[in-house]
Design an enzyme around this catalytic site. Structure first.
Site, mmCIF file in Angstrom:
data_model
loop_
_atom_site.group_PDB
_atom_site.id
_atom_site.type_symbol
_atom_site.label_atom_id
_atom_site.label_comp_id
_atom_site.label_asym_id
_atom_site.label_seq_id
_atom_site.Cartn_x
_atom_site.Cartn_y
_atom_site.Cartn_z
ATOM 1 N N THR A 238 0.852 -1.199 0.000
ATOM 2 C CA THR A 238 0.000 0.000 0.000
ATOM 3 C C THR A 238 0.880 1.238 0.000
ATOM 4 O O THR A 238 2.003 1.205 0.483
ATOM 5 C CB THR A 238 -0.864 0.105 1.271
ATOM 6 O OG1 THR A 238 0.008 0.250 2.403
ATOM 7 C CG2 THR A 238 -1.761 -1.087 1.435
ATOM 8 N N ASP A 239 0.348 2.328 -0.533
ATOM 9 C CA ASP A 239 0.992 3.606 -0.251
ATOM 10 C C ASP A 239 0.864 3.816 1.259
ATOM 11 O O ASP A 239 0.024 3.190 1.917
ATOM 12 C CB ASP A 239 0.367 4.752 -1.047
ATOM 13 C CG ASP A 239 1.321 5.959 -1.109
ATOM 14 O OD1 ASP A 239 2.273 6.013 -0.297
ATOM 15 O OD2 ASP A 239 1.117 6.839 -1.952
ATOM 16 N N TRP A 240 1.665 4.701 1.807
ATOM 17 C CA TRP A 240 1.749 4.839 3.278
ATOM 18 C C TRP A 240 0.422 5.350 3.861
ATOM 19 O O TRP A 240 0.082 6.517 3.741
ATOM 20 C CB TRP A 240 2.920 5.754 3.651
ATOM 21 C CG TRP A 240 4.182 4.996 3.957
ATOM 22 C CD1 TRP A 240 4.983 5.204 5.044
ATOM 23 C CD2 TRP A 240 4.794 3.925 3.228
ATOM 24 N NE1 TRP A 240 6.032 4.305 5.024
ATOM 25 C CE2 TRP A 240 5.942 3.513 3.929
ATOM 26 C CE3 TRP A 240 4.468 3.233 2.056
ATOM 27 C CZ2 TRP A 240 6.768 2.474 3.501
ATOM 28 C CZ3 TRP A 240 5.280 2.201 1.625
ATOM 29 C CH2 TRP A 240 6.410 1.840 2.347
ATOM 30 N N GLY A 241 -0.335 4.413 4.415
ATOM 31 C CA GLY A 241 -1.616 4.786 5.009
ATOM 32 C C GLY A 241 -2.777 4.668 4.047
ATOM 33 O O GLY A 241 -3.851 5.200 4.303
ATOM 34 N N ALA A 242 -2.603 3.941 2.941
ATOM 35 C CA ALA A 242 -3.658 3.892 1.921
ATOM 36 C C ALA A 242 -4.706 2.810 2.192
ATOM 37 O O ALA A 242 -5.715 2.745 1.491
ATOM 38 C CB ALA A 242 -3.042 3.660 0.542
#
Ligand code: BGC
Length: 823
Positions: A238-242
């Site tokens: 995931t993108d950071w926090g996605a």
């Protein structure tokens, strides 16, 4: 950070999976301490270290304290992706990839979070400097070359951000509404090219939703397209926090939740396994994929290469030279380095902007500014600072002094461009104009009668002021740590400019292809469909500052003798390019195909092949470019597949999209008789590129346009900046910002130095980006510091359910304590 190496070879991965407990499996599917995967020491499974790229290695030294993000180890700062693409030579991206791969290995980095191959939908996107192009072929070729380079050194890459991730202002909450054909023809092909050709080890899913489904939860995208169609066999990160819904994301084929440490997500997996929404097979498949990645990265003990820092810096310089774009020249350039004293104006002469800000920020060991490079060459100049990059308004004293120094007829070199406060990841620009202070100063210099050569540093197109009055414009884009040397080499004719634009420069943001719906709302209507960038302007005959593919040289090139043959499935175009001047030079030759004029709406022409031809003075070279017949197919929404239309197509050999030098037609007979899959209303609306959102867009999309849910109240999905109208929103906004504002002020108060500049850039990025977070994105990316239950409780309180909110927080707290959790 590794706690041992994976002892089991690949064949034993299945055995490892069988030996793992459910809790160990859950841990393996998430990150820890921002930049690591979890180790399972009991089974000898090591942790992987991931760091950002794409323009160097951003290895964080310490993970706490005010400047955690800027406290990174030194590494080479290469020209940014937007710059490299202007070289039209993907070999440059491969060489950068290889160098970054070596630096990664030397620093123990296993996975490099790069490259970014998103399509530049709009010139205002704050992150355009980090992406290659508005064209999928250019983006895909450069992305694939970069991945091959990094992975050839045994380091994994993460191609990002899949997909349709086109703005920053709504990055955490946005929903990109894109019709199926635009997705297939514009937004996905670069990813497809990278995945199928270069086989990256991981792919990063974007923050945004696509047509209502967040990328992290999007099974059609992450499994249907990425794995089943393109054959991807790596790990989706995931993108950071996605992460949105961890059950949906595991089932969608999204393995690694980063940065992780979100108890809510672990609890979701446990619950999903209990009630059958996640099968144990699906969980094991995800675990197997991560273990394979661990095995690839950490299984073999990679010998530490010795890194030749000076060679990497020299590479950064050479590529900056190869990529710089000469936008205008009345013959003033090149200058004579040993000539009479030059007037040099503009702070960027001594404080060159060489990279963008945000997660790609690199901490280089040193930087060569234009001033350093002029001094090294013994150039005689008088320098006037003229403006301050960090100030929006002109500085009257600096401006007056510079204008006073300018004399009629004398050459003045003006160093300017976009400042760090104007262009960054995390927020979008509001306009394409150059800052007020620089415009005012330029006007003053021109009025004083100076012949002004403008040297630009910026990661994206801008409105070049007074263009008709300037003697020359050299755009260095963001050239990396040796950019000053590259600029001097070009200005003084030691090297010949050969970069060309890989994005169109519109006259203003208002005439951009997506102007009617950019950054207006959480819901982004990609109403222009396939007409992105030059595909729009070329067909609509939009007046531009500079077209896609444009760039000048100190020499000139002639094209001749085009021959086009179709051999089986392949179209080959052969022609001759001649350097007609007395200087060595390089020409980026472009092959466009003018589409069959059938009933299906299409761009006027599309780039199908390109090359960079390097020629000695007066040298001629035979060039052959080719492409597959299948590349001419369009995506048919009835068939949900590619359809090649019969008819007449033309191969156009061009120096830019607006400068076609040779053409030859050929017929396609292997395909189908042309027939539009669309209704008459859609055909009529898209026959020409739409200047406004057509009523038929919903029909093209195949779904009603959802009403925006841009809440003014604090909810889990509201941007903090939007929630400021409510009391809880205001309080939350203030709490979140107070800390970063303090750190920003501390950075501004530091003494003048490269370190200060880097910190100011970084803190400004955070100050601007934080308000665009939602409670959810903060909870997902906080590494447990803001537990999801607290975020959800706050949203309850904001919705006037204080008791429910407090209860929720307390219950979660108790559960976490029972689980011995981090947060
Ligand atoms: C960016 C990614 C980056 C990640 C880790 C995110 O905010 O969108 O590109 O890799 O942070 O820094």
């Amino acid at each position: 950070m590794r706690s041992g190496s994976l002892r089991a070879p690949l064949a034993a991965v299945e055995g490892l999976v069988a030996a793992m407990t459910v809790e160990e499996k859950i841990l393996l599917l998430e990150g820890v301490e921002s930049w690591n995967t979890n180790a399972i020491p009991r089974l000898g499974i090591p942790s992987l270290l991931v760091t950002d790229g794409p323009h160097g290695v951003r290895k964080v030294r310490s993970n706490s304290g005010a400047f955690a993000l800027t406290d990174t180890e030194h590494s080479t700062a290469f020209p940014t992706a937007a710059t490299v693409a202007n070289s039209w030579d993907p070999e440059n991206a491969r060489l950068i990839g290889r160098a970054i791969g070596r630096e990664s290995t030397e620093r123990g980095v296993d996975v490099l979070l790069a490259p970014g191959v998103n399509i530049k939908r709009n010139p205002l996107c704050g992150r355009n400097f980090e992406y290659y192009s508005e064209d999928p072929l250019v983006s895909g070729e450069f992305g694939a070359a970069f991945v091959s380079g990094v992975e050839s050194e045994g380091v994994a890459t993460s191609v990002k951000h899949l997909a349709a991730n086109s703005n920053e202002d709504f990055r955490f909450v946005g929903d990109s509404l894109v019709d199926e054909r635009a997705l297939r023809e514009i937004y996905l092909p670069a990813f497809e090219r990278v995945v199928t050709r270069a086989k990256p080890s991981t792919v990063m899913c974007a923050y945004n939703a696509i047509n209502g489904t967040f990328s992290s939860d999007n099974r059609a995208l992450l499994t249907g397209i990425l794995r089943e169609e393109w054959g991807f066999d790596g790990v989706v990160v995931t993108d950071w926090g996605a992460t949105h819904d961890r059950v949906a994301s595991i089932n969608a084929g999204c393995e690694l939740d980063m940065p992780g440490q979100v108890e809510h997500n672990r609890a979701q997996i446990r619950a999903g396994l209990l009630d059958g929404r996640i099968s144990h097979d699906t969980l094991d498949q995800a675990v197997t994929r991560v273990l394979r990645l661990v095995d690839r990265c950490a299984g073999a003990d990679r010998p530490k290469p010795s890194v030749d820092e000076e060679a990497h810096a020299a590479l950064a310089r050479d590529i900056a030279i190869d990529a710089a774009v000469l936008l205008a020249n009345d013959g003033t350039l090149p200058l004579d380095a040993s000539g009479s004293q030059l007037l040099v104006v503009g702070e960027m002469f001594e404080k060159m902007r060489f990279q963008g800000a945000g997660s790609s920020l690199i901490n280089p060991p040193n930087v060569v500014t234009p001033r350093d490079a002029f001094d090294d060459r013994g150039v005689s100049y008088r320098y006037e600072r003229g403006y301050r990059s960090l100030a929006a308004e002109p500085d009257a004293d600096l401006e007056r002094a510079a204008i006073r120094a300018a004399r009629r007829g004398e050459t003045a070199l003006f160093f300017g461009g976009l400042g760090d406060l104007e262009e960054s990841e995390g927020f979008d620009r509001q306009t394409m104009t150059l800052g007020r202070a620089q415009r005012s100063l330029l006007r003053g210099l021109l009025d004083a009668g100076a012949r002004v050569v403008l040297v630009l540093f910026a990661g994206a197109p801008l409105e070049v002021p007074f263009a008709g009055e300037l003697a020359a414009v050299l755009d260095m884009y963001l050239p990396g740590m040796r950019g000053g040397d590259a600029a001097a080499a070009l200005l003084f004719g030691e090297a010949n400019p050969s970069g060309k634009l890989t994005e169109s420069w519109t006259t203003s943001a208002d005439t951009a292809s997506s102007a009617a719906d950019y950054d207006r709302d959480r819901i982004s209507q990609y109403y222009e469909s396939i007409y992105v960038g030059y595909r729009f302007y070329d067909k609509a005959a939009t007046p531009l500052q500079y077209p896609f593919g444009y760039g000048l040289s100190y020499t000139s090139f002639a094209y001749s003798d085009l021959r086009v043959i179709v051999v089986g499935e392949r179209v080959e175009a052969s022609f001759t390019v001649r350097n007609t001047g007395d200087r060595a030079g390089a020409e980026a030759v472009q092959l466009y195909v003018r589409n069959n004029a059938g009933p299906v709406f299409k761009a006027e022409k599309e780039l199908r092949a390109f090359d960079k031809v390097r020629l000695a003075p007066r040298e001629s070279r035979a060039v052959t470019l080719h492409f597959a017949l299948g590349d001419l197919a369009y995506w048919d929404i009835r068939e949900h597949g590619w359809v090649l239309e019969n008819g007449e197509y033309a191969v156009l050999i061009a120096a830019s999209v607006a400068d076609v030098r040779l053409s030859a037609s050929f017929r396609v007979t292997q395909g189908r008789a042309p027939a539009s899959p669309y209704s008459a209303a859609v055909d009529a609306a898209y026959d020409m590129p739409p200047a406004a959102i057509p009523a038929a867009f919903a029909e093209l999309l195949g779904a009603p346009i959802p009403r925006s849910s841009r809440s003014r109240r604090l909810t889990l999905e509201t941007r903090l900046s939007d929630a400021r109208r409510s009391l809880t929103g205001r309080i939350m906004h203030a709490i979140v910002l107070s800390r970063v504002r303090k750190d920003y002020a501390a950075a501004l108060a530091m003494p003048d130095s490269l370190e200060r500049d880097t910190r100011v850039k970084n803190m400004h990025f955070l100050v601007r980006m934080m308000p665009f977070n939602s409670l959810r994105s903060m909870a997902m990316s906080s590494g447990g510091k803001l537990p999801y239950a607290v975020a959800a409780g706050l949203a309850d309180i904001a919705a006037f359910h204080p008791i429910r909110g407090v209860r929720r927080m307390l219950a979660a707290r108790a559960a976490e304590t029972a689980n011995g959790e981090d947060s």
